[in-house]
Motif scaffolding. Structure first.
Motif, PDB file in Angstrom:
ATOM      1  N   ALA A  49       0.830  -1.211   0.000  1.00 12.89           N
ATOM      2  CA  ALA A  49       0.000   0.000   0.000  1.00 12.89           C
ATOM      3  C   ALA A  49       0.864   1.261   0.000  1.00 12.89           C
ATOM      4  N   THR A  51       2.061   2.990   2.419  1.00 15.52           N
ATOM      5  CA  THR A  51       1.892   3.957   3.508  1.00 15.52           C
ATOM      6  C   THR A  51       3.156   4.003   4.359  1.00 15.52           C
ATOM      7  N   VAL A  63       7.369  -4.138   9.667  1.00 15.31           N
ATOM      8  CA  VAL A  63       6.083  -3.784  10.266  1.00 15.31           C
ATOM      9  C   VAL A  63       5.641  -2.426   9.733  1.00 15.31           C
ATOM     10  N   PHE A  64       4.357  -2.301   9.487  1.00 16.21           N
ATOM     11  CA  PHE A  64       3.788  -0.996   9.139  1.00 16.21           C
ATOM     12  C   PHE A  64       2.405  -0.908   9.759  1.00 16.21           C
ATOM     13  N   GLY A  65       1.852   0.295   9.773  1.00 14.53           N
ATOM     14  CA  GLY A  65       0.581   0.538  10.473  1.00 14.53           C
ATOM     15  C   GLY A  65       0.928   1.099  11.836  1.00 14.53           C
ATOM     16  N   SER A  66       0.267   2.202  12.188  1.00 12.64           N
ATOM     17  CA  SER A  66       0.643   2.946  13.386  1.00 12.64           C
ATOM     18  C   SER A  66       0.622   2.081  14.649  1.00 12.64           C
ATOM     19  N   SER A  67      -0.496   1.425  14.930  1.00 14.59           N
ATOM     20  CA  SER A  67      -0.555   0.676  16.188  1.00 14.59           C
ATOM     21  C   SER A  67       0.268  -0.600  16.100  1.00 14.59           C
ATOM     22  N   ALA A  68       0.419  -1.160  14.912  1.00 16.63           N
ATOM     23  CA  ALA A  68       1.228  -2.380  14.765  1.00 16.63           C
ATOM     24  C   ALA A  68       2.693  -2.091  15.092  1.00 16.63           C
ATOM     25  N   ILE A  69       3.234  -0.984  14.577  1.00 16.93           N
ATOM     26  CA  ILE A  69       4.633  -0.648  14.875  1.00 16.93           C
ATOM     27  C   ILE A  69       4.779  -0.316  16.358  1.00 16.93           C
ATOM     28  N   TYR A 102      -6.364   9.436  15.304  1.00 15.95           N
ATOM     29  CA  TYR A 102      -7.615   9.484  14.537  1.00 15.95           C
ATOM     30  C   TYR A 102      -8.281  10.846  14.599  1.00 15.95           C
TER      31      TYR A 102
ATOM     32  N   LYS B  95      -0.545  -5.882  11.916  1.00 17.12           N
ATOM     33  CA  LYS B  95      -0.278  -5.222  10.639  1.00 17.12           C
ATOM     34  C   LYS B  95      -1.507  -5.346   9.734  1.00 17.12           C
ATOM     35  N   ASP B  98      -4.365  -3.243  11.157  1.00 23.58           N
ATOM     36  CA  ASP B  98      -4.145  -1.837  10.782  1.00 23.58           C
ATOM     37  C   ASP B  98      -4.448  -1.597   9.309  1.00 23.58           C
ATOM     38  N   TRP B  99      -4.152  -2.582   8.462  1.00 26.18           N
ATOM     39  CA  TRP B  99      -4.449  -2.465   7.035  1.00 26.18           C
ATOM     40  C   TRP B  99      -5.935  -2.153   6.831  1.00 26.18           C
ATOM     41  N   ASP B 101      -8.066  -1.154   9.161  1.00 27.40           N
ATOM     42  CA  ASP B 101      -8.380   0.016   9.974  1.00 27.40           C
ATOM     43  C   ASP B 101      -8.050   1.337   9.261  1.00 27.40           C
ATOM     44  N   TYR B 102      -7.002   1.361   8.451  1.00 29.61           N
ATOM     45  CA  TYR B 102      -6.573   2.595   7.786  1.00 29.61           C
ATOM     46  C   TYR B 102      -6.720   2.511   6.270  1.00 29.61           C
ATOM     47  N   ILE B 103      -6.117   1.503   5.684  1.00 31.09           N
ATOM     48  CA  ILE B 103      -5.984   1.500   4.224  1.00 31.09           C
ATOM     49  C   ILE B 103      -7.315   1.126   3.574  1.00 31.09           C
TER      50      ILE B 103
END
Lengths: 226, 226
Positions: A49, A51, A63-69, A102, B95, B98-99, B101-103
């Protein structure tokens, strides 16, 4: 064993969260500049994606995604603890982190970034920020600075006694808006005192040193006495 | 000791995530209907921003924000584990959560909700969904269904061997779009097989029973053989 790498954009609030967390935990990492509007193949290999940010850890985990990282970094590198000791503290710090992730993001951040960075420097042919949109976002900004003041009136740091991810998220997102010169600190004295304490943290120094040639920081952005 | 209460809107993906998680963990809770466009004082007392859902637990702790509720529920009610046993598994499930949740939220969900619910049933005087916006969102939907298929081609559940928050998030957000009749399951056979397994889980039954009088579900929404 690879070098710990963070693909990031300097004026990205999510990227700043991770930079701030890694630095608070005194972890070495290499920052690789990535413009969000021109994502390189190297980054897409980890996150199709595109992002930002994307963290590739020394064990090769990406890792990506705010809460995941955030949760990954806390679990794998638990010291110092940035979420809180008990379940109630942890719920509180994550709640405030999510607030900036958010609610602040949608109320203020997204519009300011779109109008002041994307429109002016990225998209062609539509280069003037829309003053009514910016005005609306800035009017909502007061609510969030009042929220910071309200919390700090009652607590040492945003989520309680200790510095936590609540402070990391708030500071990371607000600092991007501050870089663009849009925070009326003079009208929010208590929030300003909290941000002064953030600015004096060694782990925040890298963020204060950001200076994009095309988009220079506001006058007092890196000033500890602002 | 209060009753565990979830303030939610039935067609809210974030609310569905929490309902699905609580039900998988076999926790009793009372669902209190809350329209996102007319948030009651009772909810604002817990979350001044009025975003949904808000969980008020039996100990009186109130939590809001997608990742804050998710992590709270996992920490306080760890069985069954929905995040994964080791750090790599946990990073993977978060991850993918979050995918969605956001993307997925930004690519597809937000537009469909705005056009098909807000415009038609909430806002006055602007009641026709914009077909070009809906078309764009639905064209992006294919990418996300392909992603589900790609994962399920390689794994038992989305994040690996076990059912996890990755499945919870994907199913919760996709199910809202499915309620509105917008998922071309016939073109995504592998994703469809995964969703059929989701539909047959007892914890998902409450979500399949949703039926708003003003916005009725699509024909096959609750059908296990769709």
């Amino acid at each position: 064993m690879t070098v710990r790498t963070l693909y990031h954009y300097p004026l990205c609030g999510f990227s700043r969260v991770v930079r701030f967390m890694l630095s608070e935990k005194k972890l070495d990492y290499e920052c690789v500049y990535q413009a969000p509007w021109d994502v390189k193949e190297e980054v897409l290999e980890h996150n199709t994606a595109g992002t930002l940010p994307v963290l590739v850890d020394i064990n090769g985990t990406s890792v990506f995604g705010s809460s995941a990282i955030r949760e990954y970094v806390e679990e794998v590198y638990p010291k110092p603890n940035l979420t809180g000791e008990d379940q109630i503290d942890r719920a509180e710090s994550r709640k405030i982190a999510d607030w900036f992730d958010y609610i602040f993001y949608n109320d203020v951040y997204l519009c300011i970034i779109n109008e002041k960075i994307y429109k002016r420097f990225v998209r062609e042919g539509d280069k003037v920020p829309d003053p009514s949109r910016v005005r609306l976002a800035l009017s909502k900004l007061h609510v969030h600075l009042d929220y910071v003041s309200w919390l700090i009136d009652r607590r040492n740091w945003l989520a309680g006694q200790y510095f936590s991810i609540a402070d990391v998220y708030a500071a990371s997102f607000l600092s991007v808006v501050d870089y663009l010169g849009c925070i009326p600190w003079a009208k929010h004295e208590i929030a300003k005192q909290w941000y002064a304490r953030i600015k004096s943290r060694p782990a925040f120094r890298g963020i204060l040193n950001d200076n994009l040639s095309q988009i220079p920081p506001s006058l007092d952005y890196s000033n500890l006495d602002f």
